[in-house]
Design an enzyme around this catalytic site. Structure first.
Site, PDB file in Angstrom:
ATOM      1  N   SER A 275       0.606  -1.543  -0.102  1.00 32.85           N
ATOM      2  CA  SER A 275      -0.192   0.011   0.067  1.00 32.85           C
ATOM      3  C   SER A 275       0.991   1.156  -0.051  1.00 32.85           C
ATOM      4  CB  SER A 275      -0.974   0.396   0.652  1.00 32.85           C
ATOM      5  OG  SER A 275      -1.981  -0.897   1.420  1.00 32.85           O
TER       6      SER A 275
ATOM      7  N   LYS B 137     -10.669  -5.283  10.204  1.00 34.24           N
ATOM      8  CA  LYS B 137     -11.512  -4.834   9.627  1.00 34.24           C
ATOM      9  C   LYS B 137     -12.762  -4.298   9.848  1.00 34.24           C
ATOM     10  CE  LYS B 137      -9.607  -5.234   4.725  1.00 34.24           C
ATOM     11  NZ  LYS B 137      -9.115  -6.284   3.332  1.00 34.24           N
TER      12      LYS B 137
ATOM     13  N   ASP C 282     -13.004  -2.513  -0.886  1.00 38.05           N
ATOM     14  CA  ASP C 282     -12.460  -3.899  -1.417  1.00 38.05           C
ATOM     15  C   ASP C 282     -13.535  -4.165  -2.437  1.00 38.05           C
ATOM     16  OD1 ASP C 282      -9.879  -4.301   0.290  1.00 38.05           O
ATOM     17  OD2 ASP C 282     -11.727  -5.134   1.770  1.00 38.05           O
TER      18      ASP C 282
ATOM     19  N   THR D  65     -18.057 -23.502   6.363  1.00 38.97           N
ATOM     20  CA  THR D  65     -19.406 -23.847   7.526  1.00 38.97           C
ATOM     21  C   THR D  65     -19.539 -22.913   6.318  1.00 38.97           C
ATOM     22  OG1 THR D  65     -17.434 -23.324   9.113  1.00 38.97           O
ATOM     23  CG2 THR D  65     -19.412 -22.786   9.429  1.00 38.97           C
TER      24      THR D  65
END
Ligand code: ATR
Length: 268
Positions: A16, A65, A101, A151
Site C-alpha cells: 500500500s 477490518k 475492497d 462452514t
C-alpha cells in the site's frame, strides 16, 4: 503535511505505501504514507490516539477490518452492508469508515475485460473479504452469486444479512460446474493450499480469480488451469491497486490512473 498509514498485523509485506506514494506523485499531492504494525490489544486505543494527534487517514488490513468498523462513528452504505472497514478518516471531528475492497474487485474484473452482468459468480469463503465484496458485486447485476463455504452457516448468515434474491449459500462440498467466474476469497493461497472441493467448478468457467497476491505461483490459479486449460486466471494484484485507488479517491476526491502502477508492481 497530511499523514496516512496502513495498519495491520503482519504489515511488513504491504504494498500500500508504494501504491499510495505513486498516486500522490502522479497527482502532485503532498502527503506521507507509511506502514504501521499494531498489536491486537492496542488497536482501538492507538487508532483513536493517532487521529487525535492529527492523522489524516488510514487503511486497515488483516485482521482488523471488523474491529475498525466497530470503532467508527459513521460508515458508508457499502461498509454498513459488509460490516467491515478498510479506509478510515476524520470528518468534522467524526471518525468515518468506508470499504473499498468490493469496488477494487469489480474494477479489476472489469479491467480484465470480464463481463459480469447476467453471469453466474461463485465466491469461495465467507469471511471479511467476502462480506466486503458482495455489495459491489451485486451492483453490477450478475445473474446470481453463490457463496460456497466450508462452514455453510457463515455463508448463510451473509445471504440473510444482504437480503438479495441474487444470492445463495452452499457448502463447499456442493459446488457444481455451472459458474462463469470462480473467485477464491479464502486465505488458503497465502499458504499455497487450495480449498477441498470438486475441481469441476472450473470446467465451464471463463475465469478464475484469487484475491491473494504474492510473488509465488498461486496454487488456486494453477489448479484452475490444470482443470481447464482455457480458463483466464487473475490474481489479487489488480484488486489491491484498485481498492487503493478508491481509498485515495475517498480521501483526496481525485481518482488516480492505475495502469502505470500495475505495470510497475508486476515488474518490481
Ligand atoms: P478474511 O477476513 O480474510 O476473509 P477469515 O474471516 O478468517 O478471513 O475467513 C477465512 C475464510 O477462509 C473462511 O471462509 C474460512 O472458512 P470457514 O468459515 O469454514 O472457517 C475459509 N477457510 C480457511 N481455511 C480453510 C480451509 N482449510 N478450507 C476451506 N476454507 C477455509
Amino acid at each position: 503535511m497530511n499523514k496516512f498509514l496502513v495498519i495491520g498485523n503482519p504489515i511488513a509485506h504491504s504494498k500500500s505505501p508504494i501504491i499510495h506514494q505513486q498516486f500522490a506523485k502522479q497527482l502532485n499531492i503532498k502527503m506521507t504514507y507509511d506502514k504501521c504494525l499494531l498489536e491486537s490489544e492496542e488497536f482501538e486505543v492507538e487508532i483513536k490516539k493517532m487521529f487525535a494527534d492529527g492523522l489524516s487517514g488510514t487503511n486497515i488490513t488483516y485482521p482488523y477490518k471488523e474491529r475498525a468498523y466497530n470503532l467508527c462513528d459513521q460508515v458508508s452504505a457499502r461498509a454498513e452492508l459488509s460490516k467491515a472497514v478498510n479506509t478510515l478518516y476524520m470528518k468534522d471531528g467524526v471518525l468515518c469508515g468506508d470499504n473499498t475492497d468490493g469496488q477494487g474487485l469489480v474494477q479489476d474484473l472489469l479491467f480484465n475485460k470480464l463481463e459480469l452482468q447476467n453471469k453466474h459468480i461463485l465466491i469461495i469463503g465467507a469471511g471479511g473479504a467476502v462480506r466486503g465484496c458482495i455489495p459491489s458485486l451485486l451492483e453490477v447485476k450478475p445473474a446470481h452469486i453463490t457463496i460456497a463455504n466450508r462452514t455453510k452457516g457463515k455463508a448463510m448468515q451473509i445471504v440473510t444479512e444482504m437480503g438479495s434474491d441474487s444470492l445463495s449459500a452452499i457448502s463447499l462440498m456442493d459446488v457444481r460446474n455451472n459458474y462463469d467466474i470462480v473467485i477464491n476469497a479464502t486465505s488458503l493461497s497465502i499458504y499455497n493450499e487450495v480449498p477441498e472441493m470438486n475441481p469441476c467448478v472450473f470446467e465451464n468457467a471463463i475465469a478464475a480469480y484469487d484475491m491473494v497476491y504474492s510473488q509465488q505461483e498461486n496454487a488456486f490459479l494453477k489448479w484452475a488451469l490444470a482443470n481447464n486449460s482455457g480458463i483466464k486466471v487473475i490474481d489479487g494484484l489488480g484488486m489491491l491497486v484498485e481498492q487503493a485507488a478508491e481509498a485515495f479517491y475517498v480521501w483526496h476526491k481525485v481518482r488516480p490512473n492505475t495502469e502505470k502502477i500495475r505495470d510497475f508492481l508486476v515488474n518490481s
